[in-house]
Scaffold this motif. Structure first.
Motif, PDB file in Angstrom:
ATOM      1  N   CYS A   1       7.203   6.499  -3.725  1.00  0.00           N
ATOM      2  CA  CYS A   1       8.260   6.436  -2.714  1.00  0.00           C
ATOM      3  C   CYS A   1       8.142   5.119  -1.960  1.00  0.00           C
ATOM      4  CB  CYS A   1       8.148   7.604  -1.741  1.00  0.00           C
ATOM      5  SG  CYS A   1       8.281   9.198  -2.561  1.00  0.00           S
ATOM      6  N   LEU A   2       9.213   4.322  -1.978  1.00  0.00           N
ATOM      7  CA  LEU A   2       9.207   2.995  -1.350  1.00  0.00           C
ATOM      8  C   LEU A   2      10.309   2.918  -0.301  1.00  0.00           C
ATOM      9  CD1 LEU A   2       8.456  -0.009  -1.084  1.00  0.00           C
ATOM     10  CD2 LEU A   2       9.807  -0.460  -3.135  1.00  0.00           C
ATOM     11  N   ASN A   3       9.904   2.552   0.910  1.00  0.00           N
ATOM     12  CA  ASN A   3      10.852   2.391   2.016  1.00  0.00           C
ATOM     13  C   ASN A   3      11.769   1.208   1.722  1.00  0.00           C
ATOM     14  OD1 ASN A   3      12.070   1.965   4.587  1.00  0.00           O
ATOM     15  ND2 ASN A   3      10.348   3.058   5.517  1.00  0.00           N
TER      16      ASN A   3
ATOM     17  N   PHE B   1      -2.472  -4.975   2.335  1.00  0.00           N
ATOM     18  CA  PHE B   1      -1.224  -4.657   1.631  1.00  0.00           C
ATOM     19  C   PHE B   1      -0.372  -3.661   2.420  1.00  0.00           C
ATOM     20  CE2 PHE B   1      -0.993  -6.573  -2.632  1.00  0.00           C
ATOM     21  CZ  PHE B   1      -2.238  -7.182  -2.712  1.00  0.00           C
ATOM     22  N   GLY B   2      -0.873  -3.239   3.585  1.00  0.00           N
ATOM     23  CA  GLY B   2      -0.158  -2.241   4.396  1.00  0.00           C
ATOM     24  C   GLY B   2       0.919  -2.840   5.273  1.00  0.00           C
ATOM     25  N   GLY B   3       1.161  -4.143   5.181  1.00  0.00           N
ATOM     26  CA  GLY B   3       2.294  -4.719   5.904  1.00  0.00           C
ATOM     27  C   GLY B   3       1.920  -5.839   6.844  1.00  0.00           C
ATOM     28  N   LYS B   4       2.942  -6.638   7.192  1.00  0.00           N
ATOM     29  CA  LYS B   4       2.817  -7.716   8.195  1.00  0.00           C
ATOM     30  C   LYS B   4       1.862  -8.833   7.767  1.00  0.00           C
ATOM     31  CE  LYS B   4       5.261  -4.983  10.927  1.00  0.00           C
ATOM     32  NZ  LYS B   4       5.954  -4.304   9.817  1.00  0.00           N
TER      33      LYS B   4
ATOM     34  N   THR C   1       0.844  -1.193   0.000  1.00  0.00           N
ATOM     35  CA  THR C   1       0.000   0.000   0.000  1.00  0.00           C
ATOM     36  C   THR C   1       0.878   1.242   0.000  1.00  0.00           C
ATOM     37  OG1 THR C   1      -1.727  -1.155   1.197  1.00  0.00           O
ATOM     38  CG2 THR C   1      -1.743   1.248   1.353  1.00  0.00           C
ATOM     39  N   ALA C   2       0.502   2.249  -0.780  1.00  0.00           N
ATOM     40  CA  ALA C   2       1.285   3.492  -0.821  1.00  0.00           C
ATOM     41  C   ALA C   2       0.387   4.710  -1.006  1.00  0.00           C
ATOM     42  CB  ALA C   2       2.313   3.439  -1.942  1.00  0.00           C
ATOM     43  N   THR C   3       0.681   5.740  -0.216  1.00  0.00           N
ATOM     44  CA  THR C   3       0.055   7.042  -0.450  1.00  0.00           C
ATOM     45  C   THR C   3       1.068   8.018  -1.058  1.00  0.00           C
ATOM     46  OG1 THR C   3       0.510   7.552   1.865  1.00  0.00           O
ATOM     47  CG2 THR C   3      -1.744   6.911   1.328  1.00  0.00           C
ATOM     48  N   ALA C   4       2.347   7.673  -0.973  1.00  0.00           N
ATOM     49  CA  ALA C   4       3.389   8.565  -1.506  1.00  0.00           C
ATOM     50  C   ALA C   4       3.535   8.327  -3.001  1.00  0.00           C
ATOM     51  CB  ALA C   4       4.702   8.346  -0.775  1.00  0.00           C
TER      52      ALA C   4
ATOM     53  N   SER D   1       9.637  -5.360   3.103  1.00  0.00           N
ATOM     54  CA  SER D   1       9.965  -6.721   2.632  1.00  0.00           C
ATOM     55  C   SER D   1       9.903  -6.812   1.107  1.00  0.00           C
ATOM     56  CB  SER D   1       9.010  -7.738   3.262  1.00  0.00           C
ATOM     57  OG  SER D   1       7.709  -7.582   2.736  1.00  0.00           O
TER      58      SER D   1
ATOM     59  N   ARG E   1      -2.231 -11.327   0.748  1.00  0.00           N
ATOM     60  CA  ARG E   1      -2.545 -10.042   0.097  1.00  0.00           C
ATOM     61  C   ARG E   1      -3.254 -10.280  -1.239  1.00  0.00           C
ATOM     62  NH1 ARG E   1       2.827  -6.207   1.545  1.00  0.00           N
ATOM     63  NH2 ARG E   1       3.105  -7.128   3.587  1.00  0.00           N
TER      64      ARG E   1
END
Ligand SMILES: NC(=O)C1=CN([C@@H]2O[C@H](COP(=O)(O)OP(=O)(O)OC[C@H]3O[C@@H](n4cnc5c(N)ncnc54)[C@H](O)[C@@H]3O)[C@@H](O)[C@H]2O)C=CC1
Ligand SMILES: Cc1cc2nc3c(=O)[nH]c(=O)nc-3n(C[C@H](O)[C@H](O)[C@H](O)COP(=O)(O)O)c2cc1C
Length: 177
Positions: free
Chosen positions: A63-65, A96-99, A46-49, A69, A105
């Motif tokens: 933008c991806l951290n 999709f926001g993690g963990k 999931t991304a808002t950036a 993972s 997903r």
């Protein structure tokens, strides 16, 4: 009159991470599930950036951290699809926001492909199929510049907006005069 809470950073960059996040939470943003599939396998987050850069050539940025993972998979595959969620996709954003595993997903929705082979979400408000044309590293994140090679739009889809750490539905009907 109530005074605003002012956080200054004049000489030294003294703005704290938490103050920055609290401030950024005030910027409402569309919610997207970014997917990829290729030699390194399938992944999504999931991304808002996400924002538009230029229309010649049609290019957006994501933008991806680098600690996510999914990061090595996107980097290696070199293609992705930006699926902008509509109002009925709230649960998908959380998944999709993690963990969660990639299997969990992707099993939660139906997918098809456009040009690159990255999963395009059935019923997305819009999907942008892209090849990653450049990458800039800034702090914890990589800024992925993505050239759009195919677009699929769903007319009359409602929007999903993330504002103040809460999801909001955006209805797609003309405002009354
Ligand atoms: N750009 C990003 O990497 C974003 C990451 N997230 C992640 O989702 C989770 C939940 O976030 P929230 O409930 O919104 O609370 P939060 O306090 O973690 O984030 C508030 C706002 O700060 C910004 N933000 C958060 N983490 C960031 C990061 N690492 N780099 C740049 N900007 C960031 C986003 O605009 C976000 O809406 C957190 O783990 C957060 O890190 C959420 C939104 C954007
Ligand atoms: C509403 C929301 C917006 C997010 N926006 C971004 C983003 O723009 N960039 C990013 O790298 N991570 C963002 N994240 C976090 C990623 O979705 C999360 O790190 C990713 O799913 C990887 O998680 P994992 O490392 O557990 O697999 C966001 C999360 C949420 C819930």
């Amino acid at each position: 009159m109530q005074l605003a809470h002012v956080i200054t950073s004049v000489i030294e960059p003294t703005v704290l991470k938490q103050d920055y996040r609290d401030a950024m939470a005030r910027l409402g943003a569309a919610v997207n599930v970014i997917t990829t599939d290729g030699p390194q396998g399938r992944a999504g987050f999931t991304a808002t950036a996400v924002c538009s850069v230029t229309d010649e050539p049609p290019t957006l940025l994501v933008c991806l951290n680098r600690s996510a993972s999914v990061y090595p998979v996107f980097k290696a595959n070199g293609t992705l699809c930006v699926n902008t969620l509509s109002s009925e996709h709230r649960a998908l954003s959380t998944l999709f926001g993690g963990k969660t595993t990639m299997e969990e997903r992707f099993i939660a929705a139906q997918w098809h492909t456009l040009v690159t082979g990255s999963p395009a979400l059935d019923g997305a408000a819009v999907s942008f199929d892209c090849r990653i044309s450049a990458v800039n590293t800034v702090g914890t994140h990589d800024v992925l510049l993505c050239e759009v090679v195919a677009i699929e739009r769903r007319e009359n889809a409602g929007g999903l907006i993330y504002f103040n750490r809460v999801y909001h539905d955006l209805c797609n009907e003309p405002a009354e005069a």
